[in-house]
Design an enzyme around this catalytic site. Structure first.
Site, PDB file in Angstrom:
ATOM      1  N   GLU A 130      -3.803 -14.379  -7.511  1.00  0.00           N
ATOM      2  CA  GLU A 130      -4.792 -14.051  -6.472  1.00  0.00           C
ATOM      3  C   GLU A 130      -6.177 -14.581  -6.837  1.00  0.00           C
ATOM      4  O   GLU A 130      -6.692 -14.305  -7.934  1.00  0.00           O
ATOM      5  CB  GLU A 130      -4.842 -12.520  -6.277  1.00  0.00           C
ATOM      6  CG  GLU A 130      -5.859 -12.111  -5.217  1.00  0.00           C
ATOM      7  CD  GLU A 130      -5.702 -10.680  -4.713  1.00  0.00           C
ATOM      8  OE1 GLU A 130      -4.741  -9.978  -5.106  1.00  0.00           O
ATOM      9  OE2 GLU A 130      -6.559 -10.268  -3.903  1.00  0.00           O
ATOM     10  N   ASP A 179       4.490  -2.403  -4.400  1.00  0.00           N
ATOM     11  CA  ASP A 179       3.460  -2.299  -5.429  1.00  0.00           C
ATOM     12  C   ASP A 179       3.566  -0.964  -6.150  1.00  0.00           C
ATOM     13  O   ASP A 179       3.735   0.082  -5.516  1.00  0.00           O
ATOM     14  CB  ASP A 179       2.063  -2.348  -4.779  1.00  0.00           C
ATOM     15  CG  ASP A 179       1.443  -3.727  -4.855  1.00  0.00           C
ATOM     16  OD1 ASP A 179       1.790  -4.503  -5.772  1.00  0.00           O
ATOM     17  OD2 ASP A 179       0.599  -4.026  -3.986  1.00  0.00           O
ATOM     18  N   ASP A 233      -0.181  -2.244  -2.028  1.00  0.00           N
ATOM     19  CA  ASP A 233      -1.077  -1.078  -2.023  1.00  0.00           C
ATOM     20  C   ASP A 233      -2.368  -1.392  -1.266  1.00  0.00           C
ATOM     21  O   ASP A 233      -3.248  -0.540  -1.145  1.00  0.00           O
ATOM     22  CB  ASP A 233      -1.331  -0.545  -3.444  1.00  0.00           C
ATOM     23  CG  ASP A 233      -1.985  -1.563  -4.358  1.00  0.00           C
ATOM     24  OD1 ASP A 233      -2.195  -2.714  -3.941  1.00  0.00           O
ATOM     25  OD2 ASP A 233      -2.289  -1.192  -5.523  1.00  0.00           O
ATOM     26  N   SER A 234      -2.453  -2.618  -0.706  1.00  0.00           N
ATOM     27  CA  SER A 234      -3.512  -2.925   0.264  1.00  0.00           C
ATOM     28  C   SER A 234      -3.442  -1.948   1.429  1.00  0.00           C
ATOM     29  O   SER A 234      -4.415  -1.802   2.180  1.00  0.00           O
ATOM     30  CB  SER A 234      -3.368  -4.366   0.777  1.00  0.00           C
ATOM     31  OG  SER A 234      -2.051  -4.617   1.213  1.00  0.00           O
ATOM     32  N   LYS A 272       6.015  -4.425  -8.225  1.00  0.00           N
ATOM     33  CA  LYS A 272       4.937  -5.327  -8.661  1.00  0.00           C
ATOM     34  C   LYS A 272       3.876  -4.530  -9.412  1.00  0.00           C
ATOM     35  O   LYS A 272       3.464  -3.450  -8.959  1.00  0.00           O
ATOM     36  CB  LYS A 272       4.328  -6.039  -7.453  1.00  0.00           C
ATOM     37  CG  LYS A 272       3.137  -6.935  -7.806  1.00  0.00           C
ATOM     38  CD  LYS A 272       2.791  -7.929  -6.708  1.00  0.00           C
ATOM     39  CE  LYS A 272       1.912  -7.404  -5.618  1.00  0.00           C
ATOM     40  NZ  LYS A 272       0.587  -6.928  -6.052  1.00  0.00           N
ATOM     41  N   GLU A 313       0.091  -5.011 -11.704  1.00  0.00           N
ATOM     42  CA  GLU A 313      -1.049  -5.906 -11.930  1.00  0.00           C
ATOM     43  C   GLU A 313      -1.357  -6.041 -13.420  1.00  0.00           C
ATOM     44  O   GLU A 313      -1.462  -5.037 -14.129  1.00  0.00           O
ATOM     45  CB  GLU A 313      -2.285  -5.358 -11.202  1.00  0.00           C
ATOM     46  CG  GLU A 313      -2.116  -5.366  -9.686  1.00  0.00           C
ATOM     47  CD  GLU A 313      -3.373  -4.928  -8.947  1.00  0.00           C
ATOM     48  OE1 GLU A 313      -4.437  -4.752  -9.586  1.00  0.00           O
ATOM     49  OE2 GLU A 313      -3.276  -4.763  -7.714  1.00  0.00           O
TER      50      GLU A 313
END
Ligand code: KIV
Length: 270
Positions: free
Chosen positions: A184, A86, A47-48, A115, A117
């Site tokens: 990260e 993501d 999602d960057s 993925k 978070e």
């Protein structure tokens, strides 16, 4: 999953054999082709993309439909790499929503794995997704979707108590059935500690050289991201000098990850 794609089991065998896993982000078909040609084992539709493609100042505005669109572009060109997508901000606030959105990302986006978070409150969503037969990758340390709560892009897990909590979170993800986790922006010593304590494959970004694999945002590696580059990334294209292209830069990254040359001490945190 494409019949020719790498399985999670194949990646876990790489961990066991001490062979480093090369991961990069991609958001479209042409770049995916470059990654495939260079032998990248895992492609992450991160999602960057909200920042590097859409021009937002965080990942928060990205939607499930945005992720499905970009994942489809990547899936079309993907051949051998495992494809992770993501789950964007606010797409897994409860178990039912998480399962439904993960199913869409797999069925409509063509991903192999999703993925998410965090741990703790996110474990219920993760369990619902795994129970639906969808493999999950975790993400600990600096969580870009929680950037407001974290007060900015800062190294996580420096204090002993926070480091111990992160290790416990990693173990909880593993117990829930997660096979891979992105770490990260954490001290290199903590990246090493978590990697040694879990059977999941750890993929570092600013987490030191001892993780089982490394990931970078492709646009950072190619020097395309405007402004100051994060300490943990490296502009492989510019460093190669004139006359080199995207393919050579991605190949250099894969080679440097495999040999352990990247990340160097200057890309890590104490
Ligand atoms: O969104 C993303 O690209 C990511 C990587 C930075 C790991 O999550």
């Amino acid at each position: 999953m494409k019949p020719t794609a790498l399985s999670v089991e194949a990646l876990l065998k790489m961990k066991a054999a001490g062979e480093k896993i090369a991961v990069l982000t991609a958001y479209d078909a042409s770049m995916t082709q470059h990654l495939e040609n260079a032998g990248v084992e895992v492609i992450l539709v991160g999602d960057s993309l909200g920042m590097v493609v859409q021009g937002h100042d965080s990942t928060l505005p990205v939607t499930v439909d945005d992720m499905i669109y970009h994942c489809r572009l990547v899936a079309r060109a993907r051949q051998r790499a495992l494809l992770i997508v993501d789950m964007p901000y606010h797409s897994y606030t409860c178990a039912e929503e998480a399962r439904a959105n993960a199913q869409r990302l797999i069925a409509e986006g063509g991903a192999d794995m999703v993925k998410l978070e965090g741990a703790g409150p996110v474990l219920e969503a993760i369990t619902a997704i795994i129970d639906a037969g969808i493999p999950v990758c975790g993400h600990l340390g600096l969580l870009p979707q929680s950037i407001e709560e974290l007060g900015g892009y800062k190294v996580q897990g420096r204090e002993q108590a926070a480091a111990d909590r992160m290790l416990a979170d990693a173990q909880a993800l593993q117990a829930a059935g997660v096979d891979m986790v992105v770490l990260e922006c954490i001290p290199s010593s903590l990246g090493k500690r978590i990697t040694g304590a879990v059977s999941m494959a750890t993929i570092g970004i600013g987490a030191g050289p001892d993780c089982d694999g490394q990931v970078l945002v492709l646009y950072d590696l190619l020097g395309l991201t405007p402004g100051k580059r994060p300490r943990f990334s490296k502009d492989f294209l510019t460093e190669m000098g004139p006359g080199k292209g995207i393919s050579e830069a991605v190949q250099a990254y894969v080679k440097a990850v495999k040999s352990g040359e990247f990340p160097a001490p200057e890309h890590g945190f104490k």
